[in-house]
Design a protein around this motif. Structure first.
Motif, short mmCIF file in Angstrom:
data_model
loop_
_atom_site.label_atom_id
_atom_site.label_comp_id
_atom_site.label_asym_id
_atom_site.label_seq_id
_atom_site.Cartn_x
_atom_site.Cartn_y
_atom_site.Cartn_z
N GLU A 45 0.82 -1.21 0.00
CA GLU A 45 0.00 0.00 0.00
C GLU A 45 0.86 1.26 0.00
O GLU A 45 0.54 2.25 -0.65
CB GLU A 45 -0.91 0.03 1.22
CG GLU A 45 -1.80 -1.19 1.38
CD GLU A 45 -1.17 -2.23 2.29
OE1 GLU A 45 -1.78 -2.56 3.32
OE2 GLU A 45 -0.08 -2.71 1.96
N GLU A 128 -6.15 11.97 -7.11
CA GLU A 128 -7.36 12.08 -6.30
C GLU A 128 -7.30 11.11 -5.12
O GLU A 128 -6.48 10.19 -5.10
CB GLU A 128 -8.59 11.80 -7.17
CG GLU A 128 -8.75 12.81 -8.31
CD GLU A 128 -9.95 12.50 -9.18
OE1 GLU A 128 -10.57 11.43 -8.97
OE2 GLU A 128 -10.27 13.31 -10.06
N PRO A 129 -8.15 11.31 -4.11
CA PRO A 129 -8.14 10.42 -2.95
C PRO A 129 -8.31 8.95 -3.35
O PRO A 129 -9.08 8.63 -4.26
CB PRO A 129 -9.33 10.90 -2.12
CG PRO A 129 -9.50 12.33 -2.51
CD PRO A 129 -9.14 12.39 -3.96
N GLY A 130 -7.57 8.07 -2.67
CA GLY A 130 -7.63 6.65 -2.96
C GLY A 130 -6.77 5.87 -2.00
O GLY A 130 -6.28 6.40 -1.00
N LEU A 131 -6.54 4.61 -2.31
CA LEU A 131 -5.74 3.76 -1.44
C LEU A 131 -4.31 4.28 -1.31
O LEU A 131 -3.67 4.08 -0.27
CB LEU A 131 -5.73 2.32 -1.97
CG LEU A 131 -5.02 1.28 -1.10
CD1 LEU A 131 -5.61 1.23 0.30
CD2 LEU A 131 -5.05 -0.10 -1.76
N HIS A 132 -3.81 4.97 -2.35
CA HIS A 132 -2.44 5.47 -2.31
C HIS A 132 -2.22 6.43 -1.16
O HIS A 132 -1.07 6.62 -0.71
CB HIS A 132 -2.09 6.17 -3.63
CG HIS A 132 -2.83 7.45 -3.86
ND1 HIS A 132 -2.33 8.67 -3.52
CD2 HIS A 132 -4.07 7.67 -4.37
CE1 HIS A 132 -3.21 9.61 -3.81
NE2 HIS A 132 -4.28 9.03 -4.34
N TRP A 134 -4.73 6.56 1.56
CA TRP A 134 -5.71 6.21 2.58
C TRP A 134 -6.88 7.19 2.59
O TRP A 134 -7.43 7.52 3.62
CB TRP A 134 -5.05 6.13 3.96
CG TRP A 134 -3.88 5.19 3.94
CD1 TRP A 134 -2.56 5.53 3.87
CD2 TRP A 134 -3.93 3.76 3.92
NE1 TRP A 134 -1.78 4.39 3.81
CE2 TRP A 134 -2.58 3.30 3.85
CE3 TRP A 134 -4.95 2.82 3.97
CZ2 TRP A 134 -2.26 1.94 3.82
CZ3 TRP A 134 -4.63 1.47 3.94
CH2 TRP A 134 -3.30 1.05 3.88
N PHE A 135 -7.25 7.63 1.38
CA PHE A 135 -8.43 8.43 1.14
C PHE A 135 -8.39 9.80 1.81
O PHE A 135 -9.44 10.42 2.05
CB PHE A 135 -9.71 7.67 1.54
CG PHE A 135 -9.87 6.40 0.76
CD1 PHE A 135 -10.42 6.41 -0.50
CD2 PHE A 135 -9.41 5.19 1.27
CE1 PHE A 135 -10.56 5.25 -1.24
CE2 PHE A 135 -9.53 4.02 0.54
CZ PHE A 135 -10.11 4.04 -0.72
N GLY A 138 -10.65 12.99 0.76
CA GLY A 138 -12.01 12.56 0.48
C GLY A 138 -12.92 12.82 1.68
O GLY A 138 -12.51 13.44 2.67
#
Length: 286
Positions: A45, A128-132, A134-135, A138
């Motif tokens: 991750e 944009e927010p995502g797993l990269h 941990w959001f 967002g």
């Protein structure tokens, strides 16, 4: 680490290599010579941030008023290590803390000035927010279930009514503006101080474009009183962003407190201190 450097960057193979004093959670970090650092992601991750940092940090660096890490080389999976990794220029400084900061109000103003400059950078094409990350950036709703579990686990160790009120207000304060750049983990360990003043901001693994409220959490985790007010004034955030920032600080403190109760007394005490800061500031602002 020595084998990785020697195989992929032989020009640096003879430089001394040693672990840093405090490596952090997401990456294992080493000094490489006197002017470079090496960062190895500790899990898949965290490795998602490597390409992002190499793509965007050279663009962000000349547009902010403090030094940030600049990647010098990207390593490939090899020698039994399964992820991409990075070599950066080394930035000197001590982690921010009451014992290293000269004037906390000046520090808060400098940090807010940095974040304002970061938010003014063109976000087009940014992550944009995502797993990269941990959001981060967002909506806080992604952590609602985790927060509710922490509140249940802590039970009567915290004043539940005001804690739940603060959390619900943070959830209701939705973000509907143009996405902006944010750091994502504005924590004392990622803020470097030299001669008492803020000198550099490091570890952009959670950076991205979206809601910048996650960067406001430092107002409760490190700042207080006059320094918190100076930070808020320079940042010039709207009440909704301030409420969400308070929510980000509360979420992390609650989860940390619940996890640390039986395993890490020091972490539990610090998490409870942050919760108390959130509760006090909220009561005073009502």
């Amino acid at each position: 680490m020595r084998r990785l450097v020697a195989r992929q960057f032989p020009r640096w193979a003879d430089l001394p290599l040693r672990p840093v004093a405090t490596s952090g959670w997401d990456n294992q970090t080493f000094h490489l010579g006197d002017r470079m650092s090496v960062r190895l992601p500790t899990a898949g991750e965290y490795a998602l941030a490597v390409d992002k940092e190499h793509r965007w940090l050279p663009i962000l660096a000349p547009r902010v008023p403090l030094r940030i890490p600049v990647p010098l080389a990207k390593g490939e999976p090899d020698e039994g290590f399964g992820f991409h990794w990075s070599i950066y220029e080394w930035l000197d400084g001590d982690p921010a803390g009451i014992d290293t900061i000269g004037d906390l109000v000046d520090f808060a103003d400098s940090l807010a000035t940095f974040l304002v400059a970061l938010r003014q950078i063109d976000p087009t094409g940014g992550p944009e927010p995502g797993l990269h990350n941990w959001f981060r950036g967002g909506p806080l709703q992604v952590y609602d279930r985790q927060t509710q579990r922490a509140i249940e686990a802590l039970d009567d160790r915290i004043p539940r009514d005001p804690v739940e009120e603060i959390w619900q207000l943070a959830l209701l304060a939705s973000w509907d503006c143009r996405p902006v750049w944010f750091h994502g983990d504005v924590a004392p360990g990622n803020l470097l101080v030299r001669d008492g003043a803020l000198a550099a901001v490091i570890d952009f693994g959670t950076c991205g474009v979206g809601d910048p409220a996650c960067d406001v959490a430092i107002a409760w985790t490190l700042l207080s009183g006059a320094s918190r007010e100076a930070f808020r004034a320079r940042l010039d955030v709207d009440p909704g962003t301030w409420a969400r920032g308070r929510g980000w600080a509360l979420w992390k403190a609650l989860v940390t407190y619940a996890r640390a109760l039986r395993r890490d007394h020091t972490a539990a005490v610090e998490a409870r201190r942050v919760i108390d800061e959130v509760l006090t500031e909220y009561a005073e602002s009502a």
